[in-house]
Design a protein around this motif. Sequence first.
Motif, PDB file in Angstrom:
ATOM      1  N   ARG A  21     130.573  52.162  34.324  1.00 26.77           N
ATOM      2  CA  ARG A  21     129.486  51.532  35.100  1.00 26.77           C
ATOM      3  C   ARG A  21     128.541  50.768  34.182  1.00 26.77           C
ATOM      4  O   ARG A  21     128.388  51.132  33.014  1.00 26.77           O
ATOM      5  CB  ARG A  21     128.660  52.589  35.850  1.00 26.77           C
ATOM      6  N   CYS A  22     127.872  49.764  34.743  1.00 25.74           N
ATOM      7  CA  CYS A  22     126.904  49.035  33.931  1.00 25.74           C
ATOM      8  C   CYS A  22     125.739  48.549  34.777  1.00 25.74           C
ATOM      9  O   CYS A  22     125.900  48.281  35.973  1.00 25.74           O
ATOM     10  CB  CYS A  22     127.565  47.850  33.237  1.00 25.74           C
ATOM     11  N   ASN A  23     124.575  48.432  34.143  1.00 26.51           N
ATOM     12  CA  ASN A  23     123.390  47.934  34.842  1.00 26.51           C
ATOM     13  C   ASN A  23     123.117  46.462  34.527  1.00 26.51           C
ATOM     14  O   ASN A  23     122.070  45.946  34.879  1.00 26.51           O
ATOM     15  CB  ASN A  23     122.165  48.812  34.524  1.00 26.51           C
ATOM     16  N   LEU A  24     124.047  45.794  33.826  1.00 28.78           N
ATOM     17  CA  LEU A  24     123.982  44.337  33.679  1.00 28.78           C
ATOM     18  C   LEU A  24     125.307  43.758  34.180  1.00 28.78           C
ATOM     19  O   LEU A  24     126.275  44.494  34.401  1.00 28.78           O
ATOM     20  CB  LEU A  24     123.745  43.936  32.220  1.00 28.78           C
ATOM     21  N   ARG A  25     125.350  42.458  34.299  1.00 29.28           N
ATOM     22  CA  ARG A  25     126.579  41.773  34.724  1.00 29.28           C
ATOM     23  C   ARG A  25     126.778  40.550  33.831  1.00 29.28           C
ATOM     24  O   ARG A  25     126.727  39.411  34.296  1.00 29.28           O
ATOM     25  CB  ARG A  25     126.465  41.342  36.202  1.00 29.28           C
ATOM     26  N   CYS A  26     126.988  40.799  32.528  1.00 24.42           N
ATOM     27  CA  CYS A  26     127.122  39.693  31.581  1.00 24.42           C
ATOM     28  C   CYS A  26     128.292  38.797  31.986  1.00 24.42           C
ATOM     29  O   CYS A  26     129.373  39.290  32.326  1.00 24.42           O
ATOM     30  CB  CYS A  26     127.329  40.232  30.174  1.00 24.42           C
ATOM     31  N   SER A  27     128.076  37.509  31.899  1.00 28.37           N
ATOM     32  CA  SER A  27     129.071  36.555  32.412  1.00 28.37           C
ATOM     33  C   SER A  27     130.378  36.616  31.634  1.00 28.37           C
ATOM     34  O   SER A  27     131.426  36.276  32.162  1.00 28.37           O
ATOM     35  CB  SER A  27     128.504  35.141  32.347  1.00 28.37           C
ATOM     36  N   TYR A  28     130.333  37.069  30.366  1.00 27.37           N
ATOM     37  CA  TYR A  28     131.535  37.115  29.538  1.00 27.37           C
ATOM     38  C   TYR A  28     132.255  38.459  29.648  1.00 27.37           C
ATOM     39  O   TYR A  28     133.265  38.689  28.996  1.00 27.37           O
ATOM     40  CB  TYR A  28     131.183  36.845  28.066  1.00 27.37           C
ATOM     41  N   CYS A  29     131.731  39.361  30.466  1.00 29.55           N
ATOM     42  CA  CYS A  29     132.295  40.717  30.549  1.00 29.55           C
ATOM     43  C   CYS A  29     132.496  41.151  32.003  1.00 29.55           C
ATOM     44  O   CYS A  29     133.557  41.652  32.364  1.00 29.55           O
ATOM     45  CB  CYS A  29     131.345  41.672  29.822  1.00 29.55           C
ATOM     46  N   MET A  30     131.483  40.940  32.849  1.00 30.44           N
ATOM     47  CA  MET A  30     131.564  41.363  34.253  1.00 30.44           C
ATOM     48  C   MET A  30     131.094  40.245  35.184  1.00 30.44           C
ATOM     49  O   MET A  30     130.062  40.388  35.861  1.00 30.44           O
ATOM     50  CB  MET A  30     130.725  42.631  34.471  1.00 30.44           C
ATOM     51  N   PRO A  31     131.847  39.165  35.259  1.00 28.37           N
ATOM     52  CA  PRO A  31     131.370  38.019  36.051  1.00 28.37           C
ATOM     53  C   PRO A  31     131.595  38.147  37.559  1.00 28.37           C
ATOM     54  O   PRO A  31     131.068  37.343  38.319  1.00 28.37           O
ATOM     55  CB  PRO A  31     132.197  36.855  35.487  1.00 28.37           C
ATOM     56  N   GLY A  68     130.679  51.822  26.536  1.00 31.48           N
ATOM     57  CA  GLY A  68     131.008  51.826  27.953  1.00 31.48           C
ATOM     58  C   GLY A  68     131.546  50.459  28.335  1.00 31.48           C
ATOM     59  O   GLY A  68     132.084  49.753  27.489  1.00 31.48           O
ATOM     60  N   GLY A  69     131.248  50.065  29.513  1.00 29.73           N
ATOM     61  CA  GLY A  69     130.114  50.200  30.383  1.00 29.73           C
ATOM     62  C   GLY A  69     128.834  50.428  29.587  1.00 29.73           C
ATOM     63  O   GLY A  69     128.773  50.218  28.402  1.00 29.73           O
ATOM     64  N   GLU A  70     127.840  50.855  30.303  1.00 25.22           N
ATOM     65  CA  GLU A  70     126.580  51.131  29.621  1.00 25.22           C
ATOM     66  C   GLU A  70     126.472  52.650  29.380  1.00 25.22           C
ATOM     67  O   GLU A  70     126.284  53.406  30.332  1.00 25.22           O
ATOM     68  CB  GLU A  70     125.403  50.595  30.451  1.00 25.22           C
ATOM     69  N   THR A  97     124.802  49.842  22.980  1.00 28.56           N
ATOM     70  CA  THR A  97     124.125  49.871  24.275  1.00 28.56           C
ATOM     71  C   THR A  97     123.490  48.519  24.552  1.00 28.56           C
ATOM     72  O   THR A  97     123.170  47.774  23.618  1.00 28.56           O
ATOM     73  CB  THR A  97     123.028  50.968  24.287  1.00 28.56           C
ATOM     74  N   ASN A  98     123.289  48.234  25.834  1.00 28.64           N
ATOM     75  CA  ASN A  98     122.553  47.005  26.155  1.00 28.64           C
ATOM     76  C   ASN A  98     121.048  47.217  26.045  1.00 28.64           C
ATOM     77  O   ASN A  98     120.274  46.281  26.258  1.00 28.64           O
ATOM     78  CB  ASN A  98     122.945  46.473  27.542  1.00 28.64           C
ATOM     79  N   GLY A  99     120.612  48.424  25.742  1.00 30.77           N
ATOM     80  CA  GLY A  99     119.215  48.684  25.405  1.00 30.77           C
ATOM     81  C   GLY A  99     118.278  48.893  26.573  1.00 30.77           C
ATOM     82  O   GLY A  99     117.135  49.338  26.393  1.00 30.77           O
ATOM     83  N   MET A 335     137.127  45.174  29.640  1.00 27.68           N
ATOM     84  CA  MET A 335     136.320  45.500  28.460  1.00 27.68           C
ATOM     85  C   MET A 335     135.270  46.564  28.804  1.00 27.68           C
ATOM     86  O   MET A 335     134.966  47.433  28.010  1.00 27.68           O
ATOM     87  CB  MET A 335     135.639  44.206  27.985  1.00 27.68           C
ATOM     88  N   HIS A 336     134.697  46.496  30.005  1.00 25.38           N
ATOM     89  CA  HIS A 336     133.646  47.452  30.352  1.00 25.38           C
ATOM     90  C   HIS A 336     134.231  48.841  30.639  1.00 25.38           C
ATOM     91  O   HIS A 336     133.478  49.800  30.802  1.00 25.38           O
ATOM     92  CB  HIS A 336     132.794  46.957  31.540  1.00 25.38           C
ATOM     93  N   THR A 337     135.565  48.953  30.719  1.00 25.61           N
ATOM     94  CA  THR A 337     136.180  50.273  30.887  1.00 25.61           C
ATOM     95  C   THR A 337     136.629  50.819  29.536  1.00 25.61           C
ATOM     96  O   THR A 337     136.399  51.984  29.208  1.00 25.61           O
ATOM     97  CB  THR A 337     137.415  50.197  31.814  1.00 25.61           C
TER      98      THR A 337
HETATM   99 FE1  SF4 Z   1     127.143  43.356  29.452  1.00 21.60          FE
HETATM  100 FE2  SF4 Z   1     127.830  45.594  28.084  1.00 21.60          FE
HETATM  101 FE3  SF4 Z   1     127.550  45.643  30.695  1.00 21.60          FE
HETATM  102 FE4  SF4 Z   1     129.591  44.344  29.645  1.00 21.60          FE
HETATM  103  S1  SF4 Z   1     129.286  46.510  29.550  1.00 21.60           S
HETATM  104  S2  SF4 Z   1     128.291  43.681  31.346  1.00 21.60           S
HETATM  105  S3  SF4 Z   1     128.640  43.541  27.792  1.00 21.60           S
HETATM  106  S4  SF4 Z   1     125.943  45.175  29.216  1.00 21.60           S
END
Ligand code: SF4
Length: 340
Positions: A21-31, A68-70, A97-99, A335-337
């Motif tokens: 799971r992640c709390n961001l949706r970076c365009s290069y990872c989770m578009p 992760g994920g985050e 971490t995405n911080g 990648m996020h898995t």
């Molecule tokens: Fe961004 Fe990391 Fe989340 Fe991928 S796993 S969407 S790189 S914060």
Amino acid sequence: MAPRDTFQRPLDNLRLSVTDRCNLRCSYCMPEESYTWLSRRDLLDFEEIERLVGVFTAVGVTRVRLTGGEPLLRRDVDRLVALLARNEALRDIAMTTNGLLLGECAGALARAGLHRVTISLDTLRRDRFRELTRRDDLARVLDGIEAARAAGFEGTKIDAVVIRGTNEDELADLLAYGREVGAEVRFIEYMDVGGATRWSASDVVPRAEILERIAAVYGAAEPLREESSAPADRYRLSDGTVFGVIASTTEPFCAACDRSRLTADGMWYLCLYAKLGIDLRGPLRTGESTEELLARIERTWSGRADRGAEERLARVLRAPLAERAELERDPHLEMHTRGG
Ligand code: SF4
Ligand code: SAM
Ligand code: SF4
């Protein structure tokens, strides 16, 4: 003695993805708008992760990185850190971490025994951050970086993926920011990994250009001569600032790769680009003994011949590792898995 693979590479660095799971949706990872998630009942609990890490360290692993994920979305992840910190064979326990949640967690992580953090930060501009990650959370990341410092972490790194038309004009600013907060910045070439479904070769900013752009502002950087299996090549500016470049796409470093990845549901991947993983959850849950698990891991590593990024470099037409439909069928390709 760690086993060697078919290219004589030892088994060492283990990336532990603790959640997909992640709390961001970076365009290069989770578009995408929606994802197939791992089943919760398949997730290894902390004791299972500790046991598997114990087997890995018995085989030669000395470094782990939680990712992760985050990773900070995994509830009570500091308890996992504390369990791992009891393992005396581990000389490095790090986290990528995405911080976003570091402001709340940095102190607890440091007390639990985490050694180092790497924080991903691709831009210092609020509008760009929002566009790139689909969340308006830059301020929280910057607070998180401050919190890591206040918690006493040393050797903090800031990782920035450089993408053409997105942030290649911010390299000097990111370096200045890293110096200000006492963190070493590493610039990462955009990779055609699973999940990067919008990747195209023309969006990659190669190492040579990254260095040119930095030289145009700060003068030429001197390469540091280092023997290491770490992916970053490091450079020093005339004012002493050290930074890294991870040229995974244009100048891959598979020849020295001692890394493997364990997903949150216990699949073990021998390469970032591997299509198939090795199920360790099954044997673990059906009661395989430590000796049997150990032999399984040794045997598998001894047969490893992966050099994914080098093989992809040889392709005339290069495209992302997997198409969307394939990712939906097997989220382990993401990648996020599998964890960056
Ligand atoms: Fe961004 Fe990391 Fe989340 Fe991928 S796993 S969407 S790189 S914060
Ligand atoms: N969510 C955490 C984070 O972003 O730091 C940890 C997991 S993330 C998958 C780990 C790293 O992979 C991040 O630094 C991220 O920038 C990097 N990454 C993800 N997709 C990438 C891509 N297509 N090319 C290069 N790096 C990528
Ligand atoms: Fe290691 Fe695979 Fe990355 Fe090459 S592509 S450095 S073998 S993980």
